[in-house]
Design a protein around this motif. Structure first.
Motif, short mmCIF file in Angstrom:
data_model
loop_
_atom_site.label_atom_id
_atom_site.label_comp_id
_atom_site.label_asym_id
_atom_site.label_seq_id
_atom_site.Cartn_x
_atom_site.Cartn_y
_atom_site.Cartn_z
N SER A 1 -2.44 -2.08 5.35
CA SER A 1 -3.09 -0.93 4.72
C SER A 1 -2.77 -0.85 3.23
O SER A 1 -3.64 -0.51 2.42
N THR A 2 -1.53 -1.18 2.88
CA THR A 2 -1.14 -1.15 1.47
C THR A 2 -1.93 -2.19 0.67
O THR A 2 -2.41 -1.92 -0.44
N GLY B 1 -5.44 -0.97 0.16
CA GLY B 1 -5.47 0.05 -0.88
C GLY B 1 -5.43 -0.57 -2.27
O GLY B 1 -6.15 -0.14 -3.18
N PHE C 1 -3.61 7.14 4.03
CA PHE C 1 -4.31 6.04 3.37
C PHE C 1 -5.17 6.56 2.22
O PHE C 1 -5.17 6.00 1.12
N ARG D 1 -2.50 8.22 -0.49
CA ARG D 1 -1.43 7.37 -1.05
C ARG D 1 -1.95 5.98 -1.43
O ARG D 1 -1.78 5.53 -2.56
N ASP D 2 -2.59 5.28 -0.47
CA ASP D 2 -3.01 3.90 -0.72
C ASP D 2 -4.29 3.82 -1.56
O ASP D 2 -4.40 3.01 -2.47
N ILE E 1 2.40 -1.93 -6.06
CA ILE E 1 1.15 -1.30 -5.63
C ILE E 1 0.27 -0.92 -6.82
O ILE E 1 -0.95 -1.10 -6.78
#
Length: 435
Positions: free
Chosen positions: A170-171, A174, A200, A203-204, A415
């Motif tokens: 998921s990261t 994103g 998600f 944040r992501d 990220i």
């Protein structure tokens, strides 16, 4: 619109409504005496309190039809009326839907109203004719160094992200959604925990990513049919924007949960479990769904599908089938994640089948050389770690030991870190030359 065409459409309208009556409810399915319907048609079950539960025709038993509801059927009773629509599920799509979070039926997940000026489209469509699909010729910049540099993606390519649970799928999605050079993102969150959907998005994906995205969510507590329809709906939305001439990024997390939902449906209607508990309809659904993306004469859909690898086994049936359909695969490695290398992409196990035809010869040589150096180091890693390797024994291993820390530094990325495709390629070539 031409008046004659309008009159013709009015003449073709079915003036009759067809009704049936519920006969039996078994597990996930509802058996109804009538109404006259075809496979895939949308029906409505009328409850005692006046609600209408949408359901889809999934099979027949004698002269009775088998329905699978999209929502809970707590209010359904013997004799409840079933209304036929004589058409499949349609969803509303348009440019105004960008920035929205919708459910599998295309309705806002927060219970609000859809914007006006949207168009009705079918959620299930046939894949484009392979002879009319333009070849993939242009690079899709995704902003992740290890992908842009060593697994370059083309505009219209379909890629699988294979990983066990908790390794950073998921990261990574994103990061790609925020940084990729796509006109619009369509993100399908299928079978996720309810908590993860908001996490998600906030944040992501973030506010920046949501502004150019449409999110389709069907959580794990929803019926199997809703999870399957979420995949179809997300793909239909992406197809709509592709037909408008846009370059679309479709992300589906995860295609494994779509397959598991289809297994529930297949077993419920009486299909035999053939391959490790999966009925044949699962392996018919996957290519039909995945082949809908890619290029057409108007635009492109670059697709990323996450695949949950059961027990980190890349050869289990769903992983093996999806890998054979797609144009490349990115493998996330739990060992790399445990070492703190994020994104935890195992470069040697990953491949982009389009890369060699869309990058320069210099880029290609640099990527192949880095892979070779990484492979050399990992083969000798045990000897190096226990001190059994003596420097000077092999020029290749000596070079690999010297460059390896810089390779790991190149592959790591936070990220929020963003980097252009040109800069990534330049860093890759400099890394090789210095070694």
């Amino acid at each position: 619109m031409d008046i004659q065409n309008l009159f013709q459409q009015i003449d073709e309208i079915d003036r009759f409504k067809r009704y049936g009556k519920i006969h039996k409810v078994v597990g996930l399915t509802v058996e109804s005496i009538g109404p006259e319907s075809s496979i895939g048609d949308l029906c409505y079950i009328h409850t005692k309190n006046g609600d209408k539960i949408p359901a889809e025709v999934v099979g027949f038993k004698g002269e009775n039809i088998i329905l699978m509801p999209f929502t809970s059927i707590k209010q359904v009773a013997p004799g409840s009326i079933v209304e036929a629509t004589q058409k499949p599920l349609t969803i509303k799509v348009g440019m105004n839907i960008v920035g929205q979070v919708v459910d599998a039926m295309g309705n806002p997940l927060d219970g609000g109203q859809l914007p006006k000026g949207l168009t009705n489209v079918k959620s299930e469509n046939e894949p484009p004719n392979p002879l009319t699909k333009p070849p993939i010729e242009h690079v899709m910049e995704v902003g992740v160094k290890s992908i842009d540099g060593l697994l370059t993606i083309g505009n219209g390519q379909r890629v699988g992200i294979f990983a066990g649970s908790g390794v950073g799928k998921s990261t990574l999605l994103g990061m790609i959604a925020k940084q990729a050079k796509a006109d619009i993102n369509v993100i399908a969150l299928i079978g996720e925990r309810g908590r993860e959907v908001r996490e998600f998005i906030n944040r992501d994906l973030g506010e920046q990513g949501l502004k150019k995205s449409v999110v389709v969510a069907a959580t794990s507590d929803q019926p199997a049919l809703m999870r399957i329809k979420a995949a179809y709906t997300a793909t239909a939305i992406a197809e709509y924007f592709r037909d408008k001439g846009l370059n679309v990024m479709l992300m589906m997390d995860s295609v494994t949960r779509v397959a598991m939902a289809q297994r529930e449906v297949g077993l419920a209607v009486g299909e035999p479990p053939t391959t490790k508990g999966y009925p044949p309809s699962v392996f018919a659904l996957l290519p039909k769904l995945l082949e809908r993306t890619g290029t057409n004469q108007n635009g492109s859909i670059t697709a990323f599908y996450t695949v949950l690898v059961d027990g980190d086994d890349l050869n289990e049936p769903i992983s093996d089938t999806v890998r054979g359909i797609l144009d490349g695969h990115i493998v996330l490695d739990r060992e790399l994640a445990n070492k703190g290398q994020y994104p935890a992409i195992n470069i040697l196990k990953s491949v982009s089948r389009i890369m060699n035809s869309i990058v320069t010869d210099e880029h290609k040589r640099g990527a192949n050389e880095l892979r070779s150096i990484l492979s050399t180091y990992l083969e000798a890693e045990d000897l190096i770690n226990i001190g059994a390797y003596k420097r000077g024994s092999s020029a290749e291993i000596d070079r690999a030991i010297r460059i390896y820390p810089n390779i790991i530094s190149f592959l790591k990325q936070s990220i929020d870190e963003s980097q252009s495709f040109e800069t990534t390629v330049q860093q890759l070539l400099e890394l090789i030359q210095k070694g």
